[in-house]
Motif scaffolding. Structure first.
Motif, PDB file in Angstrom:
ATOM      1  N   LEU A   2       2.329   4.478  -1.085  1.00  6.54           N
ATOM      2  CA  LEU A   2       1.364   4.014  -2.098  1.00  6.54           C
ATOM      3  C   LEU A   2       1.435   4.913  -3.328  1.00  6.54           C
ATOM      4  N   GLU A   3       1.748   6.185  -3.078  1.00  7.89           N
ATOM      5  CA  GLU A   3       1.765   7.180  -4.152  1.00  7.89           C
ATOM      6  C   GLU A   3       3.101   7.249  -4.882  1.00  7.89           C
ATOM      7  N   GLU A   4       4.190   7.150  -4.114  1.00  4.75           N
ATOM      8  CA  GLU A   4       5.498   7.435  -4.695  1.00  4.75           C
ATOM      9  C   GLU A   4       6.621   6.857  -3.848  1.00  4.75           C
ATOM     10  N   GLU A   5       7.680   6.424  -4.491  1.00  5.33           N
ATOM     11  CA  GLU A   5       8.908   6.077  -3.785  1.00  5.33           C
ATOM     12  C   GLU A   5       9.454   7.363  -3.175  1.00  5.33           C
ATOM     13  N   MET A   6       9.942   7.292  -1.945  1.00  4.68           N
ATOM     14  CA  MET A   6      10.392   8.510  -1.269  1.00  4.68           C
ATOM     15  C   MET A   6      11.648   8.247  -0.448  1.00  4.68           C
ATOM     16  N   CYS A   7      12.445   9.306  -0.268  1.00  4.07           N
ATOM     17  CA  CYS A   7      13.606   9.213   0.608  1.00  4.07           C
ATOM     18  C   CYS A   7      13.206   9.662   2.014  1.00  4.07           C
ATOM     19  N   VAL A   8      14.057   9.336   2.976  1.00  8.43           N
ATOM     20  CA  VAL A   8      13.800   9.664   4.377  1.00  8.43           C
ATOM     21  C   VAL A   8      13.578  11.164   4.550  1.00  8.43           C
ATOM     22  N   CYS A   9      14.386  11.973   3.875  1.00 10.00           N
ATOM     23  CA  CYS A   9      14.271  13.440   4.013  1.00 10.00           C
ATOM     24  C   CYS A   9      12.883  13.927   3.602  1.00 10.00           C
ATOM     25  N   ASP A  10      12.378  13.404   2.479  1.00  8.26           N
ATOM     26  CA  ASP A  10      11.060  13.832   2.001  1.00  8.26           C
ATOM     27  C   ASP A  10       9.948  13.364   2.929  1.00  8.26           C
ATOM     28  N   ILE A  11      10.054  12.140   3.414  1.00  8.95           N
ATOM     29  CA  ILE A  11       9.048  11.622   4.341  1.00  8.95           C
ATOM     30  C   ILE A  11       9.043  12.462   5.623  1.00  8.95           C
ATOM     31  N   ALA A  12      10.230  12.744   6.145  1.00 12.98           N
ATOM     32  CA  ALA A  12      10.345  13.555   7.364  1.00 12.98           C
ATOM     33  C   ALA A  12       9.746  14.935   7.150  1.00 12.98           C
ATOM     34  N   ASN A  13       9.966  15.502   5.966  1.00 12.15           N
ATOM     35  CA  ASN A  13       9.426  16.824   5.663  1.00 12.15           C
ATOM     36  C   ASN A  13       7.903  16.808   5.638  1.00 12.15           C
ATOM     37  N   VAL A  14       7.321  15.838   4.970  1.00 12.58           N
ATOM     38  CA  VAL A  14       5.855  15.746   4.882  1.00 12.58           C
ATOM     39  C   VAL A  14       5.241  15.556   6.263  1.00 12.58           C
ATOM     40  N   LEU A  15       5.862  14.730   7.083  1.00 15.01           N
ATOM     41  CA  LEU A  15       5.303  14.410   8.401  1.00 15.01           C
ATOM     42  C   LEU A  15       5.742  15.373   9.497  1.00 15.01           C
ATOM     43  N   ASN A  16       6.643  16.301   9.147  1.00 14.17           N
ATOM     44  CA  ASN A  16       7.185  17.246  10.118  1.00 14.17           C
ATOM     45  C   ASN A  16       7.803  16.493  11.306  1.00 14.17           C
ATOM     46  N   MET A  17       8.638  15.508  10.970  1.00  9.34           N
ATOM     47  CA  MET A  17       9.305  14.677  11.967  1.00  9.34           C
ATOM     48  C   MET A  17      10.808  14.734  11.726  1.00  9.34           C
ATOM     49  N   THR A  18      11.572  14.280  12.713  1.00  9.07           N
ATOM     50  CA  THR A  18      13.020  14.200  12.539  1.00  9.07           C
ATOM     51  C   THR A  18      13.366  13.005  11.653  1.00  9.07           C
ATOM     52  N   SER A  41      -0.728  -0.871  12.894  1.00  9.38           N
ATOM     53  CA  SER A  41      -1.432  -0.428  14.094  1.00  9.38           C
ATOM     54  C   SER A  41      -0.937   0.912  14.617  1.00  9.38           C
ATOM     55  N   ASP A  42       0.088   1.453  14.011  1.00  9.43           N
ATOM     56  CA  ASP A  42       0.649   2.738  14.412  1.00  9.43           C
ATOM     57  C   ASP A  42       0.317   3.768  13.335  1.00  9.43           C
ATOM     58  N   SER A  43      -0.289   4.884  13.720  1.00  7.83           N
ATOM     59  CA  SER A  43      -0.744   5.861  12.715  1.00  7.83           C
ATOM     60  C   SER A  43       0.415   6.474  11.934  1.00  7.83           C
ATOM     61  N   THR A  44       1.565   6.649  12.563  1.00  7.84           N
ATOM     62  CA  THR A  44       2.716   7.204  11.835  1.00  7.84           C
ATOM     63  C   THR A  44       3.185   6.230  10.762  1.00  7.84           C
ATOM     64  N   ARG A  45       3.294   4.953  11.115  1.00  2.54           N
ATOM     65  CA  ARG A  45       3.703   3.959  10.120  1.00  2.54           C
ATOM     66  C   ARG A  45       2.670   3.871   9.008  1.00  2.54           C
ATOM     67  N   LEU A  46       1.406   3.964   9.368  1.00  3.36           N
ATOM     68  CA  LEU A  46       0.348   3.903   8.360  1.00  3.36           C
ATOM     69  C   LEU A  46       0.409   5.116   7.435  1.00  3.36           C
ATOM     70  N   LYS A  47       0.733   6.281   7.967  1.00  2.00           N
ATOM     71  CA  LYS A  47       0.915   7.464   7.123  1.00  2.00           C
ATOM     72  C   LYS A  47       2.061   7.249   6.138  1.00  2.00           C
ATOM     73  N   ILE A  48       3.156   6.711   6.647  1.00  3.04           N
ATOM     74  CA  ILE A  48       4.307   6.456   5.784  1.00  3.04           C
ATOM     75  C   ILE A  48       3.932   5.487   4.671  1.00  3.04           C
ATOM     76  N   VAL A  49       3.263   4.412   5.024  1.00  2.55           N
ATOM     77  CA  VAL A  49       2.865   3.418   4.029  1.00  2.55           C
ATOM     78  C   VAL A  49       1.913   4.031   3.014  1.00  2.55           C
ATOM     79  N   SER A  50       0.971   4.855   3.476  1.00  2.42           N
ATOM     80  CA  SER A  50       0.024   5.472   2.541  1.00  2.42           C
ATOM     81  C   SER A  50       0.734   6.449   1.602  1.00  2.42           C
ATOM     82  N   MET A  51       1.791   7.107   2.091  1.00  7.84           N
ATOM     83  CA  MET A  51       2.579   7.982   1.225  1.00  7.84           C
ATOM     84  C   MET A  51       3.309   7.159   0.167  1.00  7.84           C
TER      85      MET A  51
END
Length: 118
Positions: free
Chosen positions: A54-70, A42-52
């Motif tokens: 779907l494509e690839e295993e990712m580390c926190v740094c890469d997820i933060a970079n894609v989403l422009n988040m801390t 129900s949270d768009s940020t969590r849904l973005k993370i989950v959709s990412m």
């Protein structure tokens, strides 16, 4: 004006249907856990993370970079997703990699997308 809601004016209880439904009704605990599970989506940020993921295993740094988040914000969202068994993690040295918990999560998302595209 609001929409008219159809209501049932009959007073007949369909005992066979009621008994069947009562017999197969899921427990309150299971339904509460299911509601919590769906809150993950129900949270768009969590849904973005989950959709990412779907494509690839990712580390926190890469997820933060894609989403422009801390890293802290991403870690918080991942902690929620992990507690709800949507994602899992593995350590590799100092890095922590996240992936979907299992194929059920992938299937649930695919079903949701298919429903919206229908």
């Amino acid at each position: 004006m609001g929409r008219n809601i159809e209501t049932c004016d009959c007073t007949v209880i369909h005992k066979d249907i009621v008994e069947k439904v009562k017999k197969n009704l899921k427990s309150d605990d299971l339904l509460r856990n299911l509601a919590d599970f769906f809150k993950a989506f129900s949270d768009s940020t969590r849904l973005k993370i989950v959709s990412m993921l779907l494509e690839e295993e990712m580390c926190v740094c890469d997820i933060a970079n894609v989403l422009n988040m801390t890293h802290s914000s991403v870690s918080h969202q991942l902690r929620v997703l992990r507690q709800l068994r949507v994602v899992k993690n593995r350590k590799d040295g100092k890095s922590v990699y996240y992936s979907l918990d299992d194929e059920h999560v992938r299937n649930i998302l695919a079903q949701g997308i298919n429903h919206l595209n229908h």
